[in-house]
Enzyme design. Structure first.
Site, PDB file in Angstrom:
ATOM      1  CG  HIS A   1      -9.826  -5.767   0.887  1.00 16.69           C
ATOM      2  ND1 HIS A   1     -10.048  -6.930   1.604  1.00 16.69           N
ATOM      3  CD2 HIS A   1      -8.503  -5.510   1.010  1.00 16.69           C
ATOM      4  CE1 HIS A   1      -8.915  -7.338   2.148  1.00 16.69           C
ATOM      5  NE2 HIS A   1      -7.952  -6.495   1.799  1.00 16.69           N
TER       6      HIS A   1
ATOM      7  CD  GLU B   1      -4.493  -7.774   1.453  1.00 11.53           C
ATOM      8  OE1 GLU B   1      -5.355  -7.097   2.028  1.00 11.53           O
ATOM      9  OE2 GLU B   1      -3.275  -7.532   1.545  1.00 11.53           O
TER      10      GLU B   1
ATOM     11  CG  ASN C   1      -0.605  -6.765  -1.493  1.00  6.89           C
ATOM     12  OD1 ASN C   1      -1.206  -7.314  -2.428  1.00  6.89           O
ATOM     13  ND2 ASN C   1      -1.089  -6.761  -0.263  1.00  6.89           N
TER      14      ASN C   1
ATOM     15  CG  ASP D   1     -12.608  -9.094   1.950  1.00  9.03           C
ATOM     16  OD1 ASP D   1     -12.544  -8.094   1.208  1.00  9.03           O
ATOM     17  OD2 ASP D   1     -12.221  -9.065   3.139  1.00  9.03           O
TER      18      ASP D   1
ATOM     19  CD  GLU E   1      -2.769  -1.349   2.412  1.00  8.81           C
ATOM     20  OE1 GLU E   1      -2.693  -0.482   3.299  1.00  8.81           O
ATOM     21  OE2 GLU E   1      -3.542  -2.324   2.484  1.00  8.81           O
TER      22      GLU E   1
HETATM   23  O1  G3I Z   1      -3.210  -9.051  18.717  1.00  8.61           O
HETATM   24  C1  G3I Z   1      -3.739  -7.875  19.334  1.00  8.61           C
HETATM   25  C2  G3I Z   1      -4.318  -8.206  20.671  1.00  8.61           C
HETATM   26  O2  G3I Z   1      -3.275  -8.629  21.512  1.00  8.61           O
HETATM   27  C3  G3I Z   1      -4.998  -6.948  21.232  1.00  8.61           C
HETATM   28  O3  G3I Z   1      -5.604  -7.245  22.426  1.00  8.61           O
HETATM   29  C4  G3I Z   1      -6.063  -6.451  20.250  1.00  8.61           C
HETATM   30  C5  G3I Z   1      -6.736  -5.179  20.738  1.00  8.61           C
HETATM   31  O4  G3I Z   1      -7.163  -4.377  19.666  1.00  8.61           O
HETATM   32  O5  G3I Z   1      -5.435  -6.180  19.031  1.00  8.61           O
HETATM   33  C6  G3I Z   1      -4.821  -7.305  18.436  1.00  8.61           C
HETATM   34  O6  G3I Z   1      -4.203  -6.914  17.249  1.00  8.61           O
HETATM   35  C7  G3I Z   1      -5.052  -6.608  16.153  1.00  8.61           C
HETATM   36  C8  G3I Z   1      -4.672  -7.535  15.002  1.00  8.61           C
HETATM   37  O7  G3I Z   1      -5.406  -7.176  13.875  1.00  8.61           O
HETATM   38  C9  G3I Z   1      -4.915  -9.000  15.326  1.00  8.61           C
HETATM   39  O8  G3I Z   1      -6.276  -9.255  15.448  1.00  8.61           O
HETATM   40  C10 G3I Z   1      -4.841  -5.167  15.781  1.00  8.61           C
HETATM   41  O9  G3I Z   1      -5.351  -4.334  16.791  1.00  8.61           O
HETATM   42  C11 G3I Z   1      -5.530  -4.862  14.486  1.00  8.61           C
HETATM   43  O10 G3I Z   1      -5.154  -3.555  14.035  1.00  8.61           O
HETATM   44  C12 G3I Z   1      -5.106  -5.856  13.433  1.00  8.61           C
HETATM   45  O11 G3I Z   1      -5.820  -5.576  12.249  1.00  8.61           O
HETATM   46  C13 G3I Z   1      -5.291  -6.123  11.062  1.00  8.61           C
HETATM   47  C14 G3I Z   1      -4.994  -4.982  10.083  1.00  8.61           C
HETATM   48  O12 G3I Z   1      -4.601  -5.520   8.831  1.00  8.61           O
HETATM   49  C15 G3I Z   1      -3.855  -4.098  10.589  1.00  8.61           C
HETATM   50  O13 G3I Z   1      -2.635  -4.796  10.630  1.00  8.61           O
HETATM   51  C16 G3I Z   1      -6.338  -7.063  10.482  1.00  8.61           C
HETATM   52  O14 G3I Z   1      -6.473  -8.203  11.348  1.00  8.61           O
HETATM   53  C17 G3I Z   1      -5.894  -7.525   9.092  1.00  8.61           C
HETATM   54  O15 G3I Z   1      -6.944  -8.255   8.478  1.00  8.61           O
HETATM   55  C18 G3I Z   1      -5.598  -6.308   8.218  1.00  8.61           C
HETATM   56  O16 G3I Z   1      -5.123  -6.774   6.984  1.00  8.61           O
HETATM   57  C19 G3I Z   1      -4.874  -5.774   6.003  1.00  8.61           C
HETATM   58  C20 G3I Z   1      -3.679  -6.212   5.173  1.00  8.61           C
HETATM   59  O17 G3I Z   1      -2.583  -6.445   6.025  1.00  8.61           O
HETATM   60  C21 G3I Z   1      -3.337  -5.191   4.104  1.00  8.61           C
HETATM   61  N1  G3I Z   1      -4.490  -4.900   3.278  1.00  8.61           N
HETATM   62  C22 G3I Z   1      -5.713  -4.523   3.987  1.00  8.61           C
HETATM   63  C23 G3I Z   1      -6.070  -5.593   5.018  1.00  8.61           C
HETATM   64  C24 G3I Z   1      -7.376  -5.251   5.713  1.00  8.61           C
HETATM   65  O18 G3I Z   1      -7.258  -4.081   6.458  1.00  8.61           O
END
Ligand code: G3I
Length: 333
Positions: free
Chosen positions: A236, A265, A201, A267, A156
């Site tokens: 997405h 990715e 990506n 969906d 991104e």
């Molecule tokens: O693991 C911690 C946990 O310990 C904590 O208690 C909790 C509280 O918020 O957060 C947890 O981490 C989260 C993580 O996902 C695991 O679930 C983060 O807050 C959250 O920001 C994170 O979101 C991810 C996001 O990227 C940011 O990295 C999403 O799961 C993931 O699906 C999303 O994926 C992105 C791709 O990497 C790039 N393209 C877009 C896509 C969707 O946004």
């Protein structure tokens, strides 16, 4: 007579169990098209989630760790690497004959605090980045040879922007800035694993790909001879539709620049079969389209929240119409 009946029943049972174990991964050779899903290590490790594991292993031959290879996870403190979560997924992939898409080595988001608040100079940032890319890729090249075949080296960079990496851009022009940052990252990645496929990506490429700044960026990188093998179309989709011809035109435009194209990715809100059909059939009709990956596979675990239902399996791991669409496209092309 009894013998024949028994033989018939055995054959029936054998055929039925063969059929039951057929997944999306079985319809195309992995060299033509990797069929994958993003997955989470915490669920793979959860003893009460056996359906998650069996569905993932039966259906797919590629996994993208959803968060486990992001900087926050792999380098939580400077130069102290933690591969434990991502290794859970790599071990699962190894056991089940799957490959991994490494996601990702550079992004403006999901970075550790030491990095976001460190106020580093451009020179320092470059060596921090090169060290990270080298250490992460070397771990997987040496500890799991042949498993992480592809890396989203930059994620991104145009649409989300470079964030903390901005000082390495050395320009206010978005494309030039991205070119300078991506060049450093891609060269470091090639040095760390010469046989991995290196990708950029990005999101929002599917409707009019050749009109995007990412297209300009890829074009410049290829002209300059920077190592770059593939472009990931995240895909997405929420409201509005993307036609099969829009997908084909966008995938083809990038492919003509001399890269593979991957849908990385996918969906779509409420998983409309037509949206799944347009994307997968477009990919199958473009020879350079070498991967189709959904962002998760069950509506039970999706970044979009429980109301979106964007994936091919429902919360109970039942196949949805979108699944049948994928299966038919993969089986008939
Ligand atoms: O693991 C911690 C946990 O310990 C904590 O208690 C909790 C509280 O918020 O957060 C947890 O981490 C989260 C993580 O996902 C695991 O679930 C983060 O807050 C959250 O920001 C994170 O979101 C991810 C996001 O990227 C940011 O990295 C999403 O799961 C993931 O699906 C999303 O994926 C992105 C791709 O990497 C790039 N393209 C877009 C896509 C969707 O946004």
């Amino acid at each position: 007579m009894l013998g024949r009946i028994l033989f018939g029943l055995t054959l029936l049972f054998f055929t039925a169990s063969l059929f039951a174990s057929t997944g999306l991964r079985d319809y195309q050779s992995p060299n033509r098209l990797a069929v994958g899903a993003a997955a989470r290590s915490s669920i793979i490790s959860n003893s009460s989630e056996s359906l998650y594991r069996t569905t993932l292993a039966r259906e797919y031959n590629m996994i993208t760790p959803e968060n486990e290879l992001k900087w926050k996870a792999t380098e939580p403190a400077q130069n102290k690497f933690n591969f434990s979560s991502a290794d859970v997924i790599a071990t699962f992939a190894l056991k089940n004959g799957m490959k991994i898409r490494g996601h990702n080595l550079l992004w403006g988001l999901s970075n550790p605090t030491w990095l976001t608040q460190g106020q580093y100079s451009a020179t320092q940032l470059q060596s921090i980045m090169e060290n990270h890319i080298s250490k992460v890729m070397t771990h997987y090249r040496t500890q799991f040879p042949g498993i992480v075949t592809t890396w989203d080296v930059v994620n991104e960079l145009i649409n989300a922007g470079p964030g903390i990496w901005t000082p390495l851009g050395k320009s206010t022009d978005k494309v030039t800035q991205a070119f300078n940052i991506a060049s450093i990252a891609l060269k470091a990645a090639r040095a760390a694993d010469p046989s991995a496929k290196l990708c950029i990506n990005e999101y929002s490429l599917e409707r009019n790909g050749s009109a995007t700044n990412t297209y300009k960026l890829v074009s410049r990188l290829k002209k300059a001879g920077i190592p770059l093998d593939c472009v990931g179309f995240q895909g997405h989709l929420s409201t509005g539709s993307v036609t099969k011809s829009q997908w084909i035109a966008s995938l083809t435009a990038f492919a003509k620049l001399g890269v593979e194209v991957h849908i990385t990715e996918f969906d779509a809100t409420n998983a409309p079969p037509a949206q799944y059909s347009n994307a997968i059939n477009a990919c199958l009709s473009v020879p350079q389209c070498k991967a189709f990956i959904t962002w998760g596979f069950t509506d039970k675990y999706t970044w979009r929240g429980t109301a979106a239902h964007p994936l091919p399996f429902d919360e109970k791991y039942n196949k949805k119409p979108a699944y049948d669409t994928l299966k038919n496209a993969l089986a008939t092309n």
